[in-house]
Every structure is written in C-alpha cells, then in structure tokens.
Motif scaffolding. Structure first.
Motif, short mmCIF file in Angstrom:
data_model
loop_
_atom_site.label_atom_id
_atom_site.label_comp_id
_atom_site.label_asym_id
_atom_site.label_seq_id
_atom_site.Cartn_x
_atom_site.Cartn_y
_atom_site.Cartn_z
N ALA A 236 0.83 -1.21 0.00
CA ALA A 236 0.00 0.00 0.00
C ALA A 236 0.86 1.25 0.00
O ALA A 236 0.57 2.24 -0.69
N ALA A 237 1.96 1.24 0.77
CA ALA A 237 2.85 2.40 0.82
C ALA A 237 3.48 2.66 -0.55
O ALA A 237 3.62 3.82 -0.98
N ALA A 238 3.83 1.57 -1.28
CA ALA A 238 4.41 1.74 -2.62
C ALA A 238 3.38 2.33 -3.57
O ALA A 238 3.69 3.22 -4.38
N PHE A 239 2.11 1.88 -3.48
CA PHE A 239 1.05 2.43 -4.33
C PHE A 239 0.87 3.92 -4.05
O PHE A 239 0.77 4.74 -4.97
N GLN A 240 0.81 4.28 -2.78
CA GLN A 240 0.58 5.68 -2.42
C GLN A 240 1.75 6.57 -2.84
O GLN A 240 1.55 7.72 -3.26
N SER A 241 2.97 6.04 -2.77
CA SER A 241 4.13 6.80 -3.22
C SER A 241 4.04 7.10 -4.71
O SER A 241 4.30 8.23 -5.16
N ASN A 242 3.63 6.10 -5.50
CA ASN A 242 3.48 6.31 -6.94
C ASN A 242 2.35 7.29 -7.24
O ASN A 242 2.45 8.11 -8.16
N ASP A 243 1.26 7.22 -6.44
CA ASP A 243 0.14 8.16 -6.64
C ASP A 243 0.59 9.59 -6.38
O ASP A 243 0.19 10.53 -7.10
N ARG A 244 1.42 9.80 -5.36
CA ARG A 244 1.91 11.15 -5.06
C ARG A 244 2.75 11.70 -6.21
O ARG A 244 2.70 12.90 -6.52
N LYS A 245 3.51 10.82 -6.88
CA LYS A 245 4.30 11.28 -8.02
C LYS A 245 3.39 11.77 -9.15
O LYS A 245 3.72 12.75 -9.84
N ILE A 246 2.25 11.12 -9.33
CA ILE A 246 1.30 11.57 -10.36
C ILE A 246 0.78 12.96 -10.01
O ILE A 246 0.71 13.85 -10.87
N LEU A 247 0.40 13.15 -8.74
CA LEU A 247 -0.14 14.45 -8.33
C LEU A 247 0.92 15.53 -8.38
O LEU A 247 0.61 16.70 -8.68
N GLU A 248 2.17 15.18 -8.12
CA GLU A 248 3.24 16.18 -8.14
C GLU A 248 3.62 16.57 -9.57
O GLU A 248 3.81 17.74 -9.88
N THR A 249 3.74 15.57 -10.45
CA THR A 249 4.16 15.86 -11.83
C THR A 249 3.00 16.27 -12.72
O THR A 249 3.23 16.86 -13.77
N ARG A 250 1.75 15.92 -12.29
CA ARG A 250 0.55 16.26 -13.08
C ARG A 250 0.65 15.66 -14.49
O ARG A 250 0.16 16.24 -15.46
#
Length: 701
Positions: A236-250
C-alpha cells in the motif's frame, strides 16, 4: 389541448398574428374617427372659452390660445370677430425633426377645423385651426407594443419548443449516457487489466470486476476505502508513493508494481497512472490501469535464456555464421566472423556484407541466387589468400524459408587442415607404396649380400688356415710355395680387405634390417623404445644417405650427442618417429650443403621435462637458418623453398602431423638467418589414449 398546441404551435402563432393585425386595422379606423371627433370637441371647448373671454375682456386671451395651440398640436390658430376680421392669431409649436420626417412621409396629416364662437345665442365670431393629426404615434406605440408582444410570444414559443427539444435531447443524452456508462462498465468489467479510480486523497471511487476478482473486494463497498484497507502495508505504501508522483508531476507515468494474487503469491504488474483534470486544470482524481506481466516476464526471461543459449551455440561454432536480409545487409554475426573479419558484431550489424567481410564480396550473386531460388548454394574448397599463404574454405548459403522472412545464412568453414590432411593421406599412401618397394628391394639385397658374406667368410677361412691339405695340394699342382702366397697376401693387405668386406657386409645387413623396420607397414601399434637406441638407428639410416647431384655425404657431417643419462623408455611408433627425425636430418643436411656451411654439424639433445612428463628432443644444425616468413610456413603442406621438381613440400607437414596428431606431442622450430635451425620435438612419456590438442606453435621463437 396542450398536445394540439405543441403539434400546431406555429399555426397558432400566425393565427394570433393575423387576429391582432385585423384588430389593429379596426382600431386604426375607429381611433381615427374618435381622434377627429375628440379634436372637434376640444375646439368647441376652446370656442366657449374664447367667447367668454371676448365678452369680459377687451384684449384677446393670448395665453390661453397659445396653451390651446400647444396642447392640441395646432399648426396655426386664428380667431375672427363678427366682422370677419382677425381678432387674434397664434402659431402652433414648430415641428421637431421626427415630426418633419413623419410629415414628409404623410403620416402626420394636417386638417382644417372651424368652430363658431357664440356668446349666449349670438354668433360673435369663429375660430379656425390647422390641426395636426398625431394619432400615428398612438398607432406606432400600439404597433411597438404588439411587436414586443409578438416577439415575446415568439420567444415564448421558441423557448417552449427549445425546452421540449432540450428535454428530449436531455432524455436522449441521458439514455445515451446511461448506455455509454453501461457499455464502458461492460468494457471495464471484461478487460483483462485492472482499472481503478481514486480521488486526490487516495480514496477509491470505482474499480472494475477484474479488481474485485483478484483482490477479493466488493465493488459496491469500495467507495472511500484506501490502499492500506485492501493491501499489505508495504505494498500500500508503494502504491501511495506512486500516486503522489502523479499528483506532483501532473502527468501520466508508468510503474512496475507488485500485488498479491488470489493464491497469495506476488504478481508483477505494469501500471499506467494519469491525472483526471477539471476544465480549470485542477486535478480531481487519478486513474490507474494495471496489466499482469508476471507470465510475460517469465516468458521474456525464458526467451532471453534461450536467445543467449542459441547465441552461445552460434558463437561457439568454429564456422563463420553470417545472416543477411534480402538487401544483403548483415543481421547475424557470430564470434568466429568477428575473429576472421576483425569487425565486431556491433560494427557489422546493418552494413552491406561485402563492405565488412572482404572474402565474400565475390559471392554476393550466390547469396542473391539462394534467396531468389530458395535453394542451398555450396562452394567447396575455395582458395583464399591469407598473408602469403593459402586457406581453403567451404562456403554454404542457406536461404531463410520462414514465413515473412527474407534473407539467408552464410556458413564459412575453414577446411585448410582437412584439405592438408587429405593431401597427407595421399602422400602417406604413396609413402606406403615406396615403403613396400623398399621392403622388396631389401629382401632382394639380402640374398646376394648373404652370398657375398658367405664367400668372404670361406675365403678368409681358406687364406688364414693356409697350411690346410686342400691348399697344399693346389700349391703343389701349380708349383707355388704357400709361404710365398702368404707373404704376397700380407704384403698386399688381402687379409685386411677380407676383414673389411666382412665388416661392410655386417653393416649392410644392419642397414637392410633398419630399412625393413622403417618400411614395414605399421598398424599404429605403440611400443616402448629406448630414445638413445632409436636415435642411433636413425643416424645409421641417415649415414647411408648420399646425394651425387648435391655432392654431399651425411657421413661427412659432424654429429654431437647431448643425451641426459638414464633416459626413460618412451611409448611411440618407432617407424614413424624414425620417419620424422630422418626428414629433419635430411633437410638440415641439404640446407647446410646448399648454404656452403663450413664444418657442418648436427647437435642432438634429449632430456626429460619432468613437470610436463615429456621427452624433449632437439635437432640443431649450424646451417643458413630461416627468416620469419619461411619459419611460419615451414609445416604447411606443399610449402617448400626448393626449386620446382626437387621437393614436394610434404615432408615436414607429414612429420608435424605424426608428432601432434598421432602421438599427442608438439613440434616447433626456432631459427634466424645465419644462425642455423633448431627443431624441438616433445613426446609424452605416458601412452596417450586420445590425441592431444596441439600444444606449441609452428614458430617456437
């Protein structure tokens, strides 16, 4: 009624328009009459006011008249007395720009009105006015109102119809949207990939059936859940880390992620995640599409393993393997091709074959023919020059027959050793024939030799025992003294000659026995031999070599022996070793004679290499020696420095083959111009079950 109006709305609209138009015409006519009547009544009222004023006052009521002219829109007002003289006159207000325009268009008609002025029952004068009929303004106002009304009605009808249309469209779009949603959901649910939607806080909004099945969640209950509610904490932590990259890079990104399958084993996924944006560019959710690549990665790993295995096989082959496409450009280049051409696979890939592999530029037509005819093309034993020497190659072109594949595979095999082996086998057969002839000659020599030696022995016996009865009888018969005969033979050295004949006969016998041993057909039987004795027999054979043409005698060459003491027995085929060493001795002797070597000499050394378990034999001469170019080719078949017709060039190549292939040893030479030559032979001290690979080069120095 509403349905009728909906179906005939424009008929109703134009019917109302016609009704209002008819009503307006009626109103126009009635209003005109009313306006004229009303203007007459106002004029009568003005006459009554004027009558009272004229009776009471001596001056005309100008203020009233001006007010009347202005309020009633009189263009001109005149009051006449009973003598028909103008009592008073007042001009009306001047026309405005609009009045002039309307008057010019005939829409403001001017009408003359007249009324008698009475005071009591007496007619005291009259009032005359030019009245401007301004009812057009009322008509215009009415028309504007009607126009606005009808525009409003028209807009109402349009809005009504638009509302109905919009409602129908909304219903249709709603149905289409529902159908699209159902279709999209069906697509999502039937997709083999995992599809999910999350808000920016990481809460799940919706998932497809594949997600439900794999991760054992109910889609109806997933709304609001987060990754740690479904998956182990680390995943779950790995999934959330990847999701944050999407929100940061847009931006859309791709990840490799792991998740447990239904059986609990981790599966590998490639996930494409991208943000969902509103019209203003703000992100409100992110979508993810994950594809199971576990089997694909395993298959890719197996494919790479098989590919590496195949390339290892191709690279390990001793043949040159080259793949080309239909245009002759290189698609495959094995390690042997790199070694032969000097070009690496990275440099060769994609280049024309004739540009990289110089030995095949003349074979491109063969390659094209193989591709065109789909038939294998072969060229056997093609000669290729290689730094002054000749190399033999077999060239085979295999067309690629796979569906959708056009090209060929070229195989080049170096068959130089095979060709030389075949040539040596032919020479070996010749040598066997020569050996058989030599054996026959040796047997033929043995018979007269036995007679000569037997006669010499009898002669010696008779002359040494001169006093025997037979000698005395013969002397008396011819009248000769035996003492004189003995003295004569001693004086002439007859006894020494007979001894020399016997010794020479014995030596010839030994030579014949050696020739028989050398020429006897070998069955490749290996036996133990004493190296010193074997070398002495070879020297005895060499001592019989005398070449009248070259005027050399082997016996005139000095032999120096440097043997280690207590040399061990060596397992070998004695006849073949004799052949090898005899070839070297003869070649060395000829070279020393041709080079006019002073005090020709052979130095023979034999020693044991204990660490290698080898017997080392060195045959060194003090002849003219060899340069590097000759030294490198000395063991090649048919290479010779002798004039045409003098040598075949096979002696040393056959010798090299015997030592390396038949005995598992090594054979080399060190030499330099003017410094003689030293041939070094190494033979295993233990019997070889199989042929050793060649050790040591042709050039030992």
């Amino acid at each position: 009624m509403a349905i009728f109006i909906e179906k005939h709305i424009w008929k109703v609209f134009f019917g109302l328009l016609a009704l209002f138009a008819g009503g307006f015409l009626w109103f126009f006519t009635a209003y005109q009459e009313w306006a004229v009547r009303e203007a007459g009544e106002r004029l009568s009222e003005d006459a009554r006011v004027i009558a009272g004023s004229l009776w009471r006052y001596e001056t005309p009521p100008m203020a009233y008249l001006e007010l009347a002219a202005r309020s009633n829109h009189y263009r001109f007002l005149q009051v006449f007395d009973d003598a028909e003289e103008v009592y008073a006159q007042v001009p009306g207000p001047g026309p405005g720009p609009l009045d002039e325009v309307l008057a010019g268009a005939g829409l403001l008609p001017v009408r003359r009105l007249e009324e008698t002025v009475r005071y009591g029952k007496l007619d005291i004068g009259r009032i005359v006015v030019q009245w401007q009929n301004r009812s057009v303004f009322v008509h215009f106002y009415l028309l504007v109102c009607m126009g606005l009304l009808f525009i409003g009605v028209w807009f109402f009808f349009r809005l009504y119809l638009a509302g109905k249309t919009l409602k129908a469209r909304v219903m249709a779009r709603t149905a289409d949207l529902k159908e699209s949603q159902d279709r999209l959901q069906a697509i999502l649910d039937n997709a083999e990939t995992i599809i999910y939607l999350k808000d920016i806080q990481g809460r799940y909004m919706t998932v497809n059936r594949r997600f439900e099945t794999l991760f054992r969640v109910d889609r109806s209950e997933i709304y609001g859940l987060m990754d740690h509610d479904i998956f182990p904490e680390e995943i779950a932590a790995a999934f959330q880390s990847n999701d944050r990259k999407i929100l940061e890079t847009r931006a859309s990104l791709q990840f490799e992620e792991s998740a447990p399958g239904p059986d609990g084993e981790l599966r590998e996924y490639v996930s494409v995640k991208f943000p969902l944006k509103k019209a203003d560019g703000s992100i409100y959710a992110l979508c993810g599409i994950s594809t199971d690549i576990t089997d694909m990665k395993l298959a890719d790993l197996e494919r790479r393993r098989l590919r590496n295995y195949l390339f290892n096989i191709i690279d390990s082959m001793p043949s040159v393997l080259i793949g080309v496409d239909s245009q002759g450009r290189i698609t495959l280049w094995n390690r042997r091709a790199e070694e032969v051409s000097g070009a690496s696979a990275q440099e060769a890939m994609g280049l024309p074959l004739e540009q990289v592999y110089k030995g095949l530029e003349t074979r491109m037509e063969t390659v094209r023919k193989a591709i065109r005819t789909q038939a294998v093309q072969q060229h056997k034993k093609q000669t290729v020059p290689d730094h002054g020497s000749t190399v033999y190659e077999d060239i085979t072109v295999f067309p690629l027959t796979g569906e959708g594949v056009a090209g060929a595979v070229i195989r080049v095999d170096d068959v130089t050793d095979q060709v030389r082996l075949e040539e040596m086998m032919i020479q070996s057969e010749k040598m066997l024939s020569v050996g058989g002839l030599a054996a026959g000659m040796a047997h033929e020599i043995n018979n007269p030799l036995a007679g000569i030696m037997q006669t010499a022995n009898v002669l010696t016996l008779r002359l040494e025992d001169i006093e025997m009865a037979a000698n005395q009888k013969a002397a008396r018969e011819i009248g000769v003294s035996l003492a004189h005969i003995r003295a004569f033979m001693e004086k002439r050295g007859i006894f020494k000659m007979l001894t020399a004949i016997n010794e020479s006969g014995i030596r010839v016998k030994e030579i014949v026995n050696n020739m028989l041993s050398f020429a006897r057909k070998s069955n490749a039987s290996v036996s133990s031999h004493n190296p010193g004795e074997l070398m002495d027999r070879i020297l005895d054979l060499a001592a019989t070599d005398y070449d009248l043409k070259k005027q050399y005698d082997f016996k005139a060459i000095k032999i120096i022996k440097e043997y280690d003491p207590n040399l061990p027995m060596v397992p070998c085929e004695g006849a073949k070793i004799q052949q090898v060493i005899l070839n070297i001795l003869r070649n060395g002797a000829q070279a020393m004679v041709e080079g006019n070597t002073e005090a020709p000499c052979f130095t023979l050394r034999m020693s044991v290499e204990k660490g290698a378990g080898m017997l080392r034999i060195e045959i060194q001469d003090n002849g003219p020696g060899m340069d590097r170019a000759v030294r490198k080719r000395i063991f090649e078949p048919f290479f010779t420095t002798k004039p045409t017709g003098v040598g075949t060039g096979l002696g040393l190549s056959v010798s090299y083959f015997i030592i390396t292939e038949n005995h598992g040893g090594t054979m080399g030479v060190t030499s330099a111009p003017g410094k003689g030559s030293n041939f070094i032979i190494r033979l295993p001290l233990a019997a070889q079950r199989s042929r050793r690979a060649r050790q040591g080069g042709q050039d030992g120095g």
